[in-house]
Every structure is written in structure tokens, then in C-alpha cells.
Design an enzyme around this catalytic site. Sequence first.
Site, PDB file in Angstrom:
ATOM      1  N   ASP A  14       0.808  -1.229   0.000  1.00 53.11           N
ATOM      2  CA  ASP A  14       0.000   0.000   0.000  1.00 53.11           C
ATOM      3  C   ASP A  14       0.840   1.277   0.000  1.00 53.11           C
ATOM      4  OD1 ASP A  14      -2.231  -1.650   0.114  1.00 53.11           O
ATOM      5  OD2 ASP A  14      -2.237  -1.650   2.307  1.00 53.11           O
ATOM      6  N   LYS A  17       1.756   2.091  -5.077  1.00 55.05           N
ATOM      7  CA  LYS A  17       2.275   1.531  -6.328  1.00 55.05           C
ATOM      8  C   LYS A  17       1.325   1.785  -7.491  1.00 55.05           C
ATOM      9  CE  LYS A  17       2.390  -2.461  -4.345  1.00 55.05           C
ATOM     10  NZ  LYS A  17       2.080  -2.077  -2.967  1.00 55.05           N
ATOM     11  N   GLY A  41      -4.511  -4.380  -3.739  1.00 49.72           N
ATOM     12  CA  GLY A  41      -5.510  -3.349  -3.998  1.00 49.72           C
ATOM     13  C   GLY A  41      -4.755  -2.118  -4.443  1.00 49.72           C
ATOM     14  N   HIS A  42      -4.780  -1.832  -5.734  1.00 47.47           N
ATOM     15  CA  HIS A  42      -4.009  -0.710  -6.276  1.00 47.47           C
ATOM     16  C   HIS A  42      -4.969   0.384  -6.731  1.00 47.47           C
ATOM     17  CE1 HIS A  42      -0.466  -3.657  -7.239  1.00 47.47           C
ATOM     18  NE2 HIS A  42      -0.729  -3.543  -5.954  1.00 47.47           N
ATOM     19  N   GLN A 224       2.058  -5.973  -3.254  1.00 52.05           N
ATOM     20  CA  GLN A 224       2.550  -6.063  -1.869  1.00 52.05           C
ATOM     21  C   GLN A 224       3.850  -5.242  -1.712  1.00 52.05           C
ATOM     22  OE1 GLN A 224       1.450  -9.433  -3.353  1.00 52.05           O
ATOM     23  NE2 GLN A 224      -0.479  -8.563  -2.733  1.00 52.05           N
TER      24      GLN A 224
HETATM   25  P1  GDP Z   1      -0.804   0.297  -3.527  1.00 54.95           P
HETATM   26  O1  GDP Z   1      -1.381  -0.971  -3.031  1.00 54.95           O
HETATM   27  O2  GDP Z   1       0.654   0.400  -3.278  1.00 54.95           O
HETATM   28  O3  GDP Z   1      -1.166   0.586  -4.955  1.00 54.95           O
HETATM   29  O4  GDP Z   1      -1.470   1.457  -2.653  1.00 54.95           O
HETATM   30  P2  GDP Z   1      -3.031   1.584  -2.287  1.00 54.95           P
HETATM   31  O5  GDP Z   1      -3.767   2.034  -3.480  1.00 54.95           O
HETATM   32  O6  GDP Z   1      -3.506   0.355  -1.585  1.00 54.95           O
HETATM   33  O7  GDP Z   1      -2.965   2.692  -1.173  1.00 54.95           O
HETATM   34  C1  GDP Z   1      -2.484   3.972  -1.425  1.00 54.95           C
HETATM   35  C2  GDP Z   1      -3.608   4.961  -1.119  1.00 54.95           C
HETATM   36  O8  GDP Z   1      -3.074   6.264  -1.038  1.00 54.95           O
HETATM   37  C3  GDP Z   1      -4.677   5.036  -2.195  1.00 54.95           C
HETATM   38  O9  GDP Z   1      -5.886   5.346  -1.602  1.00 54.95           O
HETATM   39  C4  GDP Z   1      -4.192   6.178  -3.085  1.00 54.95           C
HETATM   40  O10 GDP Z   1      -5.253   6.807  -3.792  1.00 54.95           O
HETATM   41  C5  GDP Z   1      -3.617   7.103  -2.062  1.00 54.95           C
HETATM   42  N1  GDP Z   1      -2.484   7.924  -2.501  1.00 54.95           N
HETATM   43  C6  GDP Z   1      -1.476   7.594  -3.356  1.00 54.95           C
HETATM   44  N2  GDP Z   1      -0.584   8.596  -3.415  1.00 54.95           N
HETATM   45  C7  GDP Z   1      -1.016   9.564  -2.581  1.00 54.95           C
HETATM   46  C8  GDP Z   1      -0.489  10.827  -2.158  1.00 54.95           C
HETATM   47  O11 GDP Z   1       0.574  11.256  -2.563  1.00 54.95           O
HETATM   48  N3  GDP Z   1      -1.225  11.531  -1.252  1.00 54.95           N
HETATM   49  C9  GDP Z   1      -2.391  11.077  -0.747  1.00 54.95           C
HETATM   50  N4  GDP Z   1      -3.018  11.835   0.137  1.00 54.95           N
HETATM   51  N5  GDP Z   1      -2.912   9.889  -1.115  1.00 54.95           N
HETATM   52  C10 GDP Z   1      -2.225   9.142  -1.991  1.00 54.95           C
HETATM   53  P1  IMO Z   2      -0.904  -4.186  -2.230  1.00 50.59           P
HETATM   54  O1  IMO Z   2      -0.468  -4.755  -3.542  1.00 50.59           O
HETATM   55  C1  IMO Z   2      -0.928  -4.532   2.107  1.00 50.59           C
HETATM   56  C2  IMO Z   2      -0.834  -8.585   3.776  1.00 50.59           C
HETATM   57  C3  IMO Z   2      -2.072  -9.023   4.538  1.00 50.59           C
HETATM   58  C4  IMO Z   2      -1.430  -9.963   5.555  1.00 50.59           C
HETATM   59  C5  IMO Z   2      -0.340 -10.637   4.726  1.00 50.59           C
HETATM   60  C6  IMO Z   2      -0.747 -11.987   4.149  1.00 50.59           C
HETATM   61  O2  IMO Z   2      -2.190  -3.466  -2.267  1.00 50.59           O
HETATM   62  O3  IMO Z   2       0.201  -3.415  -1.593  1.00 50.59           O
HETATM   63  P2  IMO Z   2      -2.267 -12.681   2.090  1.00 50.59           P
HETATM   64  O4  IMO Z   2      -3.719 -12.453   1.828  1.00 50.59           O
HETATM   65  O5  IMO Z   2      -1.365 -12.139   1.040  1.00 50.59           O
HETATM   66  O6  IMO Z   2      -1.939 -14.105   2.412  1.00 50.59           O
HETATM   67  O7  IMO Z   2      -1.974 -11.856   3.434  1.00 50.59           O
HETATM   68  O8  IMO Z   2      -0.036  -9.746   3.680  1.00 50.59           O
HETATM   69  N1  IMO Z   2      -1.104  -8.093   2.399  1.00 50.59           N
HETATM   70  C7  IMO Z   2      -1.081  -6.803   2.046  1.00 50.59           C
HETATM   71  N2  IMO Z   2      -0.912  -5.694   2.783  1.00 50.59           N
HETATM   72  N3  IMO Z   2      -1.067  -4.432   0.779  1.00 50.59           N
HETATM   73  C8  IMO Z   2      -1.209  -5.534   0.018  1.00 50.59           C
HETATM   74  O9  IMO Z   2      -1.204  -5.499  -1.329  1.00 50.59           O
HETATM   75  C9  IMO Z   2      -1.258  -6.792   0.653  1.00 50.59           C
HETATM   76  N4  IMO Z   2      -1.426  -8.057   0.211  1.00 50.59           N
HETATM   77  C10 IMO Z   2      -1.313  -8.841   1.294  1.00 50.59           C
HETATM   78  O10 IMO Z   2      -2.709  -7.936   5.155  1.00 50.59           O
HETATM   79  O11 IMO Z   2      -0.807  -9.218   6.559  1.00 50.59           O
HETATM   80 MG    MG Z   3      -2.909  -1.634  -1.807  1.00 52.22          MG
END
Ligand code: GDP
Ligand code: IMO
Ligand code: MG
Length: 424
Positions: A14, A17, A41-42, A224
Site C-alpha cells: 500500500d 504503487k 488493492g491498487h 505487496q
Molecule cells: P498500492 O497498493 O501500493 O497501490 O497502494 P493503495 O492504493 O492500496 O494505497 C495507497 C492509497 O493512497 C490510495 O488510496 C491512493 O489513492 C492514495 N495515494 C497515493 N498517493 C497519494 C499521495 O501522494 N497523497 C495522498 N493523500 N494519497 C495518496
Molecule cells: P498491495 O499490492 C498490504 C498482507 C495481509 C497480511 C499478509 C498476508 O495493495 O500493496 P495474504 O492475503 O497475502 O496471504 O496476506 O499480507 N497483504 C497486504 N498488505 N497491501 C497488500 O497489497 C497486501 N497483500 C497482502 O494484510 O498481513
Molecule cells: Mg494496496
Amino acid sequence: MARNKIVVGCQWGDEGKGKVVDLLAAEADIVARFQGGANAGHTIVIGDRQYILHLIPSGIIHPGKECYIGNGVVMDPFALKEELDLLTGKGIDWRGRLFVSPATNLVLPYHKLIEDVQERSRGAANLGTTRRGIGPAYVDKVARHGIRVIDLLAPERLRKKLDYQRIIKATYLEGSDDERADLNRTYDDLMGLVDMLAPLVVDVSLALRRAVAAGKSILFEGAQGCLLDVDLGTYPFGTSSNTTVGGALTGLGVGPHMIDEVIGVVKAYTTRVGAGPFPTELIDKTGEQLRNIGREFGASTGRPRRCGWLDLVVLRHSIGVNGVDAIAVTKLDVLDGLDEIKVCTAYQLDEQTIDEVPLDLYRLDEVKPVYRTFPGWRTETTGITTFDGLPTNAREYLGFIADDLKVKIALVSTGAKRTETIVV
Ligand code: GDP
Ligand code: IMO
Ligand code: MG
């Protein structure tokens, strides 16, 4: 010469990415996922539209870009269908530009059932997985009784493989009234997906090699983060795949020369979902503030994310094992309101100061962070698009991080939207 980049998470996932991949995808021809599954979850925000992708590479949002799902991914075909329907509903035409490897293992309903049982049995020691069936699907793959995408095109083989599952998973399936234990139903449901899936199946490795030979460029999209890597992370509190660069080679069938630049995504502070060690975690008002301002709730599961300060020791490990060339620092704006900002520069363990992660990563639970404190900037940075436009204290914070990690900063993200970015 086309330049192929890989984007990997440097913390516990998270990091942002999705946003970074979406930005870099503008200059690439192809986006490829190599590991993980619908546990990812991207999030991509364009104007007032938000897209959350779990399985499909984030490049799909860009019209005309080709997207590949490699053999290293574990793919839930039902989740894929849902995601494709959602995209169609949002007016995104994915037909003819999404491809899947025949060797990609499937996540099936019984994997989720098994994971539920296992997580429940672990009691208080549960891993806090996303319950997307990831672990059990990788177990089957490595045990060599996984069901692969290509098996869907050979119904007899699929039937036999499912019959075998009935035997080896009897402890979980026999006598269960959970509908996910019903393998006849799974077979029928899978047959219902064949028409959708069959046209997507291609030799991904060959397609990528041919594309590069034809001058196209590839963006490899990690899911991840490094500390969730099954080998190099905080095992067993992590996921079941190689989230680090090596995963891209085995997960897509490409050689190391295919990757020209490694971009590590670093959130300006740290978060993690699920259980496991987290040295800089803040269980106080500041942690709460980061969670609320950063909207730190899981993009897949909605769970509140644990929040804490930036941890340079963890990042040194990630930069090292991934061979990161440049970092993308995200969510800088979330720190805007803080009076002071701390960065962990070392750990205290057994009355010694260490600046690398302990040999036994289990011991991350025992380390005491050593912090360096920076004054906050207390000015809004949201939407700033030039480095010079940042407040001095923010530039100093970023400069310190880049110097310590000995990497360039490729971009700084100052908001969730595509446009809220500084390209350095
Ligand atoms: P990922 O799994 O690495 O793709 O990240 P996620 O999408 O799960 O979580 C990142 C969250 O931060 C999402 O809700 C994005 O919309 C948000 N986000 C990304 N970059 C920024 C930023 O620079 N500022 C803020 N406030 N939110 C951001
Ligand atoms: P993105 O791509 C954050 C964490 C879960 C748990 C551990 C194992 O959005 O960054 P799993 O279901 O993979 O067996 O869970 O890994 N986890 C993540 N945490 N972002 C993710 O993906 C994750 N995918 C798995 O919360 O701790
Ligand atoms: Mg994510």
C-alpha cells in the site's frame, strides 16, 4: 532504446504503487503483473474517478496499453471476471489487450474456505491475511497439484485434477456444507468462464520478448511490498510470493537484462495491514492522525491500516534486496499538519545499536527504534508539482531520506490524483 522499469513496494504494501504505475504507464507500451493475486488493492485516481485494481495490471486504465498477467500470479478467475465487468461498466475497453499465461495457477473457492479454517485455527496468532485464498493457492502450486489457467481448456484434465483435490483436501471438504466445498459446482462455474478466458491465454514470456525486440517498453508492476516477501520479509507475517524484483523474472519468464531500472515506492511514513512486527508503529494520537488524514484503510479489505513513522532500517533492507535505483516517495502531503516528524535511523537491540535489520527478522518485534526528529512544515503541499515549490522543511526531509538510502528520488507524490505529482 526502450527502457523497461519495475515498480516494487519497499515497505509492507500500500505504498502507492498503483498511482506510480499509472503515471509511468503513460510512457510504457506494456504493463505486466508477476506475483500475488487479488490480495493486492491498487488505487488510481484520475480527476474525480477512482479505480481499485486487484488482479489486472494498472496499465489497463490507459487506452491502448497491453497488460499481462504472468505465471507467477495466482489468479482467481471469478474475481477477474468481476474486475473486468467493473471496468466495462466504467467504459474501459480491455478486450484484445489483456493477456494471461497458461501456467498461471488458479485461486479457487476451496482455497478461500481452507484459508478461513486455517486463520480461525491460528486463533490469536492468526496472520491477518486478506482471505483471498493466496496462501493455499501457492501451496498447491509448489506441491505440484495446482490447477492452472490452461487446464480450463482441457476439461477432462480439469475434472481429474478436481477429483484429486477431493482426496487430498478431504479434511477440509468432506461433509462441509459450505458451498465453496462443492467441487462439482466449481467445475461448472469454471466452465462458464472458459469463453471469457480462452482468448486471453498467450505465451507471456514469448510475447514480452518479442515486444522488446520490436522496440516496445515494459513496466513491471509489483504487488505487496518487500517486507511481505515470502523469503525476504517478516515471515511468517507476510504473503506467499516473492514481491521483490526476482519475482518478476520467474513470474513472467524473462531474463534480468529485461529490467533497466528499479523504482522502489516508499510512503513518506509507514503502514501495514494484518499481524506482524512493526517497529515504528504509533499506537497513539499521531498514528490515528496519519490513518485519518492518509485514509489508511485497506483497498481490498477495508481494514484500518496500522500507521507509524518512516523506518530507514527497513528501507535499507528493501533498497538492497531489490537493487533499487530510484525511489518514488508518496503521500508527502499526509505529513503537512504535523509539528514534528520522526524518522527511524537505527534500532536498539540487546543494548547495541544496529543500522541493518536483525539476522533473525522475528526479532523486529523486540527492537527499539532510534529516531531523528525533523521539524514539520505545517503548510499544505497537496497538489504541488515542482520540487522547488515544496516548503524547505519538506525538501530537507526528502533530502535526508535520499542521502541516507543513497538513491535518487524519481518522483514525489503530493496527492492521490495523477496530476498531484512532482517528477524530479
Ligand atoms: P498500492 O497498493 O501500493 O497501490 O497502494 P493503495 O492504493 O492500496 O494505497 C495507497 C492509497 O493512497 C490510495 O488510496 C491512493 O489513492 C492514495 N495515494 C497515493 N498517493 C497519494 C499521495 O501522494 N497523497 C495522498 N493523500 N494519497 C495518496
Ligand atoms: P498491495 O499490492 C498490504 C498482507 C495481509 C497480511 C499478509 C498476508 O495493495 O500493496 P495474504 O492475503 O497475502 O496471504 O496476506 O499480507 N497483504 C497486504 N498488505 N497491501 C497488500 O497489497 C497486501 N497483500 C497482502 O494484510 O498481513
Ligand atoms: Mg494496496
